[in-house]
Design a protein around this motif. Sequence first.
Motif, PDB file in Angstrom:
ATOM      1  N   LEU B  90       0.529  -1.040  -0.019  1.00 14.86           N
ATOM      2  CA  LEU B  90      -0.375  -0.038   0.300  1.00 14.86           C
ATOM      3  C   LEU B  90       0.962   1.392   0.346  1.00 14.86           C
ATOM      4  O   LEU B  90       0.319   2.580   0.429  1.00 14.86           O
ATOM      5  CB  LEU B  90      -0.965   0.132   1.252  1.00 14.86           C
ATOM      6  CG  LEU B  90      -2.688  -1.154   0.925  1.00 14.86           C
ATOM      7  CD1 LEU B  90      -2.555  -1.366   2.082  1.00 14.86           C
ATOM      8  CD2 LEU B  90      -3.913  -0.282   0.151  1.00 14.86           C
ATOM      9  N   TYR B  98      -0.313   4.103  -2.821  1.00 17.06           N
ATOM     10  CA  TYR B  98      -1.163   4.610  -2.841  1.00 17.06           C
ATOM     11  C   TYR B  98      -1.592   5.545  -1.027  1.00 17.06           C
ATOM     12  O   TYR B  98      -2.734   6.155  -1.298  1.00 17.06           O
ATOM     13  CB  TYR B  98      -2.356   3.440  -2.028  1.00 17.06           C
ATOM     14  CG  TYR B  98      -3.639   3.261  -1.617  1.00 17.06           C
ATOM     15  CD1 TYR B  98      -4.365   4.141  -3.040  1.00 17.06           C
ATOM     16  CD2 TYR B  98      -3.720   3.124  -0.177  1.00 17.06           C
ATOM     17  CE1 TYR B  98      -5.981   4.360  -3.484  1.00 17.06           C
ATOM     18  CE2 TYR B  98      -5.709   3.780  -0.041  1.00 17.06           C
ATOM     19  CZ  TYR B  98      -6.196   3.843  -1.641  1.00 17.06           C
ATOM     20  OH  TYR B  98      -7.786   3.972  -0.895  1.00 17.06           O
ATOM     21  N   TYR B 101      -0.468   9.241  -1.675  1.00 20.25           N
ATOM     22  CA  TYR B 101      -1.900   9.544  -2.839  1.00 20.25           C
ATOM     23  C   TYR B 101      -2.700   9.698  -1.935  1.00 20.25           C
ATOM     24  O   TYR B 101      -3.717  11.097  -2.051  1.00 20.25           O
ATOM     25  CB  TYR B 101      -2.337   8.230  -4.382  1.00 20.25           C
ATOM     26  CG  TYR B 101      -3.225   8.879  -4.580  1.00 20.25           C
ATOM     27  CD1 TYR B 101      -2.842   9.078  -6.355  1.00 20.25           C
ATOM     28  CD2 TYR B 101      -4.342   8.334  -4.440  1.00 20.25           C
ATOM     29  CE1 TYR B 101      -4.729   9.510  -7.188  1.00 20.25           C
ATOM     30  CE2 TYR B 101      -5.863   8.840  -5.134  1.00 20.25           C
ATOM     31  CZ  TYR B 101      -5.268   9.342  -5.953  1.00 20.25           C
ATOM     32  OH  TYR B 101      -6.147  10.297  -7.527  1.00 20.25           O
ATOM     33  N   MET B 346      -3.903  -2.642  -7.629  1.00 22.79           N
ATOM     34  CA  MET B 346      -3.951  -1.494  -6.534  1.00 22.79           C
ATOM     35  C   MET B 346      -2.133  -0.460  -6.763  1.00 22.79           C
ATOM     36  O   MET B 346      -1.671  -0.347  -6.444  1.00 22.79           O
ATOM     37  CB  MET B 346      -4.276  -1.376  -5.434  1.00 22.79           C
ATOM     38  CG  MET B 346      -5.678  -1.681  -4.695  1.00 22.79           C
ATOM     39  SD  MET B 346      -6.394   0.137  -4.299  1.00 22.79           S
ATOM     40  CE  MET B 346      -5.623   0.720  -3.052  1.00 22.79           C
ATOM     41  N   GLU B 352      -2.409   4.191 -10.245  1.00 21.99           N
ATOM     42  CA  GLU B 352      -2.888   5.671 -10.073  1.00 21.99           C
ATOM     43  C   GLU B 352      -4.219   6.586 -11.223  1.00 21.99           C
ATOM     44  O   GLU B 352      -3.941   7.382 -10.885  1.00 21.99           O
ATOM     45  CB  GLU B 352      -1.404   6.595 -10.077  1.00 21.99           C
ATOM     46  CG  GLU B 352      -1.343   6.925  -9.240  1.00 21.99           C
ATOM     47  CD  GLU B 352       0.547   8.551  -9.169  1.00 21.99           C
ATOM     48  OE1 GLU B 352       1.354   7.235  -9.883  1.00 21.99           O
ATOM     49  OE2 GLU B 352       0.471   9.046  -8.713  1.00 21.99           O
ATOM     50  N   TRP B 356      -7.019   3.862  -8.005  1.00 20.56           N
ATOM     51  CA  TRP B 356      -6.727   5.577  -6.960  1.00 20.56           C
ATOM     52  C   TRP B 356      -8.288   6.763  -7.113  1.00 20.56           C
ATOM     53  O   TRP B 356      -8.845   6.693  -6.204  1.00 20.56           O
ATOM     54  CB  TRP B 356      -5.230   5.544  -6.957  1.00 20.56           C
ATOM     55  CG  TRP B 356      -4.122   4.879  -6.550  1.00 20.56           C
ATOM     56  CD1 TRP B 356      -4.434   3.250  -6.013  1.00 20.56           C
ATOM     57  CD2 TRP B 356      -2.884   4.757  -6.378  1.00 20.56           C
ATOM     58  NE1 TRP B 356      -3.656   2.414  -6.003  1.00 20.56           N
ATOM     59  CE2 TRP B 356      -2.130   3.134  -5.877  1.00 20.56           C
ATOM     60  CE3 TRP B 356      -1.934   6.012  -6.775  1.00 20.56           C
ATOM     61  CZ2 TRP B 356      -1.233   2.912  -6.295  1.00 20.56           C
ATOM     62  CZ3 TRP B 356      -0.854   5.747  -6.551  1.00 20.56           C
ATOM     63  CH2 TRP B 356      -0.176   4.841  -6.185  1.00 20.56           C
TER      64      TRP B 356
END
Lengths: 115, 368
Positions: B90, B98, B101, B346, B352, B356
């Motif tokens: 993650l 992620y 982000y 993911m 992205e 996400w």
Amino acid sequence: MTKTNGDFNPFDPTGMFKGMRDANMDAWSKMMIDLVNTDAYAEATGAALNAWLTTSGPFRKVLEDSMAKTLEQLNLPSRDDVTRLAERLTNIEMRLDDLDAKLDESLRPSHSGEN
Amino acid sequence: MSNAAPTPDTSPQIPTFLELCAGWHKAAENIEKFNRLLTTDAKIAQTPKELIWTLNKAKLYRYAPVVPKEEQKRTPLLMVFAIMNRPHVLDLRPGHSYAEYMLRHGYDLYLLDWGAPGPEDKNITFDDYTLEYLPRVIRKLKSVSGSDEFSMLGWCLGALISTMYSALRPDDGLKNLILLTAPLDFADKTAGGFTRWSSNPAFNPDTIAEKLGNIPPEMIDNGAKMLKPIENYFGSYTMLWDNIDNPGTVEAWHAMNTWVRDIIPMAGATYKQLINDLYKENRLMEGTMKLRGELVDLKRLKANVLNVIAEADHITPPCQSERVMDLIGSQDKEVFRVRGGHIGIMAGRGAEKNTWPHIESWLAARSD
């Protein structure tokens, strides 16, 4: 890495290998996925695993018993002793976490306001 | 004199001695680089975070916010990853994370790392993960964030635990639940290798757990890899070799391989429960799953739900995640299908731009 112009080039062995690989990869992949998804594969894997566990079990037990006796003779803790201790530590950690929760609750602004 | 265009020479070009030497030198360099990538670890999980809670092997982290407080979302987000892998995927690598982000989008972000069970943890079950560990994590999250409401993102078995918790404790402040590749429905015994293997009578999880205690990480890892053996044991490495001069691809591969190699065992009792109660008897969907004597009634789950399904998932085939939407009591629920595999949706290149942003926009609309 290697020029791939589609033509056969006897002076480029990696190119030949790559071409052969790319041409067959999808077919190999599909074949293997189909194979591992059969009942025969599932049964063979299960049987192999059972056979390994059954045959290795007695040896593992002898090793564990002799190790436990050796450690006892040397006044050293065995795996079981350490495991029991770790379980007790986890229980203590849980008690501490319960206390932490009560402390947090008593320090909450709304709780303080009520007092 | 003929006016026809000259025919291109397609005969094999014989390399000169110098070209051969340069080729071999380059090949030797690439072999060394390839070997280094296979045997070293990339720097992953680099986003700054603070350890705020521990219990046994479990750890709860809070990521350092990167936007001013007034721009942060009010509802904190807890990420719950699976129990048989590290959660670093993650937060894979700077620039492709992620966690990074979501922090940029103003979330107060928390990560639960279940840790690697030791021999003393062989009796831990889903009952413990769901009703002992997770409630304590949530209590701490609420205390640290100051918010009584929270969102939860569960991935793979983390999604299973999150779902069971959400159904058992519907009034605990859970506002939004995001399920990623959630293995919940095992009715179709031909869907996916895991279901097929575990359904076979020759496969006995009780014996495995009794003899081994915890399930060795190599066994879990190889089991997952055998679902797509050519891709995992061969294709992944040929892809690296083909792209070894491409720094972007090499960096991404190295980070992913570092995560893949970091394998952990699974508690034996959890494994038995997973195979017997879920894979074999499908208790969650049948409405007979009990944790610490409490029936897991999916109708009681009332949080908003986003169910993200990977269309090419070989670990959790889409059919294992679909039917739950008909059984939960949530009014606000959505299925989001993504082209990709179990991890790729993911952590892959397209995440992205696709997965996400969708998760973020769904959550943003429900986080204030």
